[in-house]
Design a protein around this motif. Sequence first.
Motif, PDB file in Angstrom:
ATOM      1  N   GLY A 156       0.773  -1.228   0.000  1.00  0.00           N
ATOM      2  CA  GLY A 156       0.000   0.000   0.000  1.00  0.00           C
ATOM      3  C   GLY A 156       0.803   1.276   0.000  1.00  0.00           C
ATOM      4  O   GLY A 156       0.235   2.362   0.140  1.00  0.00           O
ATOM      5  N   TYR A 157       2.120   1.193  -0.178  1.00  0.00           N
ATOM      6  CA  TYR A 157       2.937   2.411  -0.176  1.00  0.00           C
ATOM      7  C   TYR A 157       2.705   3.204  -1.462  1.00  0.00           C
ATOM      8  O   TYR A 157       2.481   2.642  -2.534  1.00  0.00           O
ATOM      9  CB  TYR A 157       4.421   2.060  -0.044  1.00  0.00           C
ATOM     10  N   ASP A 158       2.811   4.509  -1.319  1.00  0.00           N
ATOM     11  CA  ASP A 158       2.636   5.410  -2.458  1.00  0.00           C
ATOM     12  C   ASP A 158       3.946   5.751  -3.154  1.00  0.00           C
ATOM     13  O   ASP A 158       3.941   6.171  -4.316  1.00  0.00           O
ATOM     14  CB  ASP A 158       1.967   6.714  -2.001  1.00  0.00           C
ATOM     15  N   GLY A 159       5.053   5.618  -2.454  1.00  0.00           N
ATOM     16  CA  GLY A 159       6.337   6.001  -3.037  1.00  0.00           C
ATOM     17  C   GLY A 159       7.480   5.345  -2.305  1.00  0.00           C
ATOM     18  O   GLY A 159       7.323   4.787  -1.206  1.00  0.00           O
ATOM     19  N   PHE A 160       8.648   5.418  -2.918  1.00  0.00           N
ATOM     20  CA  PHE A 160       9.837   4.728  -2.440  1.00  0.00           C
ATOM     21  C   PHE A 160      11.030   5.634  -2.719  1.00  0.00           C
ATOM     22  O   PHE A 160      11.234   6.067  -3.858  1.00  0.00           O
ATOM     23  CB  PHE A 160       9.957   3.401  -3.205  1.00  0.00           C
ATOM     24  N   PHE A 161      11.814   5.939  -1.676  1.00  0.00           N
ATOM     25  CA  PHE A 161      13.001   6.762  -1.854  1.00  0.00           C
ATOM     26  C   PHE A 161      14.248   5.954  -1.507  1.00  0.00           C
ATOM     27  O   PHE A 161      14.289   5.256  -0.491  1.00  0.00           O
ATOM     28  CB  PHE A 161      12.930   8.026  -1.002  1.00  0.00           C
ATOM     29  N   VAL A 162      15.246   6.037  -2.372  1.00  0.00           N
ATOM     30  CA  VAL A 162      16.477   5.282  -2.204  1.00  0.00           C
ATOM     31  C   VAL A 162      17.658   6.242  -2.183  1.00  0.00           C
ATOM     32  O   VAL A 162      17.577   7.361  -2.713  1.00  0.00           O
ATOM     33  CB  VAL A 162      16.657   4.236  -3.330  1.00  0.00           C
ATOM     34  N   GLY A 163      18.747   5.778  -1.580  1.00  0.00           N
ATOM     35  CA  GLY A 163      19.917   6.644  -1.450  1.00  0.00           C
ATOM     36  C   GLY A 163      21.112   6.216  -2.264  1.00  0.00           C
ATOM     37  O   GLY A 163      21.936   7.044  -2.649  1.00  0.00           O
ATOM     38  N   ARG A 164      21.238   4.887  -2.534  1.00  0.00           N
ATOM     39  CA  ARG A 164      22.431   4.382  -3.199  1.00  0.00           C
ATOM     40  C   ARG A 164      22.063   3.742  -4.536  1.00  0.00           C
ATOM     41  O   ARG A 164      21.334   2.756  -4.573  1.00  0.00           O
ATOM     42  CB  ARG A 164      23.109   3.324  -2.328  1.00  0.00           C
ATOM     43  N   ILE A 165      22.553   4.293  -5.620  1.00  0.00           N
ATOM     44  CA  ILE A 165      22.482   3.628  -6.916  1.00  0.00           C
ATOM     45  C   ILE A 165      23.854   3.762  -7.577  1.00  0.00           C
ATOM     46  O   ILE A 165      24.678   4.590  -7.169  1.00  0.00           O
ATOM     47  CB  ILE A 165      21.378   4.196  -7.826  1.00  0.00           C
ATOM     48  N   ASP A 166      24.100   2.977  -8.582  1.00  0.00           N
ATOM     49  CA  ASP A 166      25.389   2.972  -9.267  1.00  0.00           C
ATOM     50  C   ASP A 166      25.779   4.380  -9.719  1.00  0.00           C
ATOM     51  O   ASP A 166      24.952   5.142 -10.209  1.00  0.00           O
ATOM     52  CB  ASP A 166      25.306   2.028 -10.472  1.00  0.00           C
ATOM     53  N   TYR A 167      27.061   4.692  -9.565  1.00  0.00           N
ATOM     54  CA  TYR A 167      27.527   6.044  -9.876  1.00  0.00           C
ATOM     55  C   TYR A 167      27.310   6.399 -11.343  1.00  0.00           C
ATOM     56  O   TYR A 167      27.015   7.560 -11.671  1.00  0.00           O
ATOM     57  CB  TYR A 167      28.993   6.217  -9.472  1.00  0.00           C
ATOM     58  N   GLN A 168      27.455   5.426 -12.246  1.00  0.00           N
ATOM     59  CA  GLN A 168      27.201   5.706 -13.657  1.00  0.00           C
ATOM     60  C   GLN A 168      25.713   5.889 -13.921  1.00  0.00           C
ATOM     61  O   GLN A 168      25.312   6.754 -14.701  1.00  0.00           O
ATOM     62  CB  GLN A 168      27.745   4.565 -14.522  1.00  0.00           C
ATOM     63  N   ASP A 169      24.908   5.081 -13.264  1.00  0.00           N
ATOM     64  CA  ASP A 169      23.460   5.203 -13.389  1.00  0.00           C
ATOM     65  C   ASP A 169      23.005   6.580 -12.904  1.00  0.00           C
ATOM     66  O   ASP A 169      22.196   7.262 -13.560  1.00  0.00           O
ATOM     67  CB  ASP A 169      22.800   4.098 -12.563  1.00  0.00           C
ATOM     68  N   LYS A 170      23.538   7.006 -11.772  1.00  0.00           N
ATOM     69  CA  LYS A 170      23.133   8.300 -11.214  1.00  0.00           C
ATOM     70  C   LYS A 170      23.532   9.452 -12.127  1.00  0.00           C
ATOM     71  O   LYS A 170      22.742  10.391 -12.354  1.00  0.00           O
ATOM     72  CB  LYS A 170      23.750   8.489  -9.827  1.00  0.00           C
ATOM     73  N   ALA A 171      24.733   9.401 -12.674  1.00  0.00           N
ATOM     74  CA  ALA A 171      25.173  10.466 -13.574  1.00  0.00           C
ATOM     75  C   ALA A 171      24.262  10.561 -14.793  1.00  0.00           C
ATOM     76  O   ALA A 171      23.913  11.664 -15.242  1.00  0.00           O
ATOM     77  CB  ALA A 171      26.620  10.218 -14.000  1.00  0.00           C
TER      78      ALA A 171
END
Length: 1010
Positions: free
Chosen positions: A198-213
């Motif tokens: 039932g969650y409306d959203g999801f926040f994450v802190g760590r993703i691959d550095y190339q993915d983030k760029a």
Amino acid sequence: MTASLATAAGASAMGLRSGLGFLMGAALVAAAAATCGYQSCPVTKPDMLNVHLIPHTHDDVGWLKTVDQYFFGVRNDIQHAGVQYILDSVIPQLLADPSKRFIYVEVVFFARWWGLQTEAMRQAVRQLVAEGRLEFVNGGWCMNDEAAVHYNPVIDQMSLGLHFLKEAFGECGRPRVAWHIDPFGHSREQASLFAQMGYDGFFVGRIDYQDKAQREALREMEQLWRGSGSLPPPAADLFTGVLPNGYNPPMSLCWDQICSDNPIVDDDSDENNVESIVAYFLGTAAAQAKHYRTNHIVMTMGSDFQYENALLWYKNMDKLIKHVNAKQLNGSRVNVLYSTPSCYLWELNKANISWTVKYDDFFPYADGPHQFWTGYFTSRPALKRYERLSNNFLQVCNQLEVLAGAQANVGPYGNASSSVLRQAMGVAQHHDAVTGTAKQHVTNDYAKQLSTGWDACEVVVSNALTSIVGSKENFIYCTYLNISVCLLTEVASTFMVIVYNPLARPVGWNVRLPVNGSHYSVLDPSGQAVLNEVIPVSNFTRAVRHDRGDAVNELVFQASAPPLGYTTYSVSRLPGKEPARSRLLKRLPHQPGADQLSWSIQNEHLRVLVDPKTGLLKEIQNLDKNISLPVSQNFFWYNASAGNEENSQASGAYIFRPDTSQTFPIAKGAQVHHVKTQVVEELYQNFSAWCSQVVRLYAGQAYVELEWTVGPIPIHDGLGKEIISRFETDLQTAGRFYTDSNGREILERRRNYRATWNLSQTEPVAGNYYPVNSRIYIKDQKVQLTVLTDRSQGGSSVFDGSLELMVHRRLLHDDSRGVGEPLLEPGDFHHGLVVRGRHLILLDTAESSAEQHRLWAQQEFMAPQLVLAPGQGPPYQPGQDNVKEFSALHQALPSNVHLLTLAQWEPDSVLIRLEHQFERGESANGSMPAVVNLLNLFSSFNIITVQEMNLAANQKLEDVNRLIWQPAEGKSSTLNVATVTDWMGHICCYKRKMASGDQKTHKSLGNTLC
């Protein structure tokens, strides 16, 4: 009247639904006086850039210190952290100023703090929650890992935390946002589970550095994540945002007592720095806004164990808000406010724009070149296995607690409940627990908590079995059977073996017990003799167990158990008859006229060939399908990097980095011993003093069992080592292989490829490793080779036709990610850890392999529990018969339906989760719909009411009303959530127990469901 519910429909399997049937009463807060949720969010300014400051603390449930050490604030010589002081400090700040907000995550800490508070303080906190100023996000017992976890204990730990919040705070305590800011990569299944909770959203802190760029450049830091390929949208869709700075505040804006940044000085002083800080903040906000798509951005104001002195943070944030917003009078278009993740999410939803859709996962994670966090997929393999076994035992404990009722909790063996193990398992899901990334003394504490939970559940199971079996037995739980240690079976001339099956379908199981006799009688419940054999305990096992047992033989027989029930076997030692003897198969050159081309073991379904020159696996044949596949298997090690000129990164608890792609065989061949009986045929392979394996075929089984033993890994040469089991075939795999996602859906992996960006590969081995929770396979157009695991491990296919799993690792250097210790693991005797495990090898046609492979994987995960006793105990109640065979079901569930949960939830309520376990199109038969008649399902209790809930069991399904998001790929579905979940393929219901034959049962259930 018959009431039934479909657990799947056509093309929409793999869903989860949960249910409970009780109403929370007066203990809950009636929030009529205040408004929580999105209605409590602060007013923003639509014509400005709104910067949402989110005051938060990230409190690891163990890492550098134990859970208790973190909560109470002891051992600050290791790390300054005291969670109780954080909550003590934050609450007065919130009470003093209605504009301030705070979020909290880890319920295991909050629940302990809550238990120490006065009723006046509790009421004050309830009011803060009711006003939306103290907001719970995530809400699980911990912030679980997403790589090394199975979906079953993840659901349990989430339900545990959310149930506490519901009891304490009612609807206002229900989190609307998932918050995984620290796990080291993110799984697609996790998103699916959150959506179904039932969650409306999801926040994450760590993703691959190339993915983030790439995301920053394309302004795709926020998107819609499609968590399942089987559930119809939006059932498993979840809005997902990547936070801009991990979970830390912007540089120079950390105002905790452990930070060194300057506070804001705004009086008449030479130290006044308002203008410089405001200018810096405005520049930071403008730069961040370039990566996001709306006029709202978020800043996480906090970090690990911060806010012990909340005044420091809030006093400086008050000044920041005041002086930045004052610039609006001079034309600034930036508005700063205290906020929460849900309020930020609410503003994004109101923007009413379309969002790109993500279909894959966020593995593997790297935070820089040569820095892949793929080592923790395997780190501390013994703890990973213990966690898996503990979940298995917890489900048995939960089930018997329901089936025996109150007699399970208060009985002749003492008073206990499943809650102790349930909470310990909740802690074990933490992203520094099952991952193996905590300090050694913390890891020991995780194991200790699980052990304490086992002790409590042994009492529960003993009480329950006594009442069901009907006799008071001295029940024995032999937890060292994998190394042939069990005092009862070693010394007793007669004993009984209860094989309890937690699955809702009948299963067969191969029982192996350490004994000192050479001839035994095994009788089933009807008194019929069961074929059994006695074989010598191997030298491998003798070496591993040291002096913990003295059995010279093992008794082996095949048992069967009914669905959700048990079968009792009576064992007696008989005189005479020598056990089967092993014989050394020497490596000899081929002799004319002699069959030296291969050795083999065989049963009705499979034949396994071994090369006589090397003693290594050579070929597997599926006799049923007439398939033959050349398969070589051996153990190799990667030399763990200590850092080099190219990059200083070393291999450690988190990070896997071999110094080259080259592997070194532990041995080029193995000495082989052969044991053949009517029940089992085995080849014992000895590779070295610290590596061995048994290649095993039980009669009737359609998989090859490889029981490997690795350790202590030698380090006298000064080299850390990462040990793998590798399979090499001639399959043309085109760089593709397949792994499960937390034990549920299967994801295709492609070597040196990422679906959402052009990968610049810096580590050709570590950069292609993925988490394997239950299975990994390779295939071509005709043949599929699958390996099932008994714990989470890292796996890959580093070249075509190959498949490898990392089974153990021992390292000499820390990887500089905070734990501050090399992964050395001393083991029981301080010479290094020895690990024993199993891989099940399955060979089948590519088109027909899915169904049986999934069922076998499930049976490995929810294995039968063996409970032993001397037997001949007195009746539990006068005149009570001894029940030697029992099933709690009137009939087995369909093979594609899994009883995921049967647990006591409240004194008169039971939580049941039924799961359709096949993906859309996975199996011609398995993916079809299934119908379950709940009314006549259980034999131990009747159902009088049913309330269908969301997956986490903290909200009625009919009340679930998730935010609707517009996917960029097309129009958003406007289907009612309740309608979608009717298609999902899982049913979870709450049921009340009552005496059989109650006439209200049929009418009440019929009215509820029909």
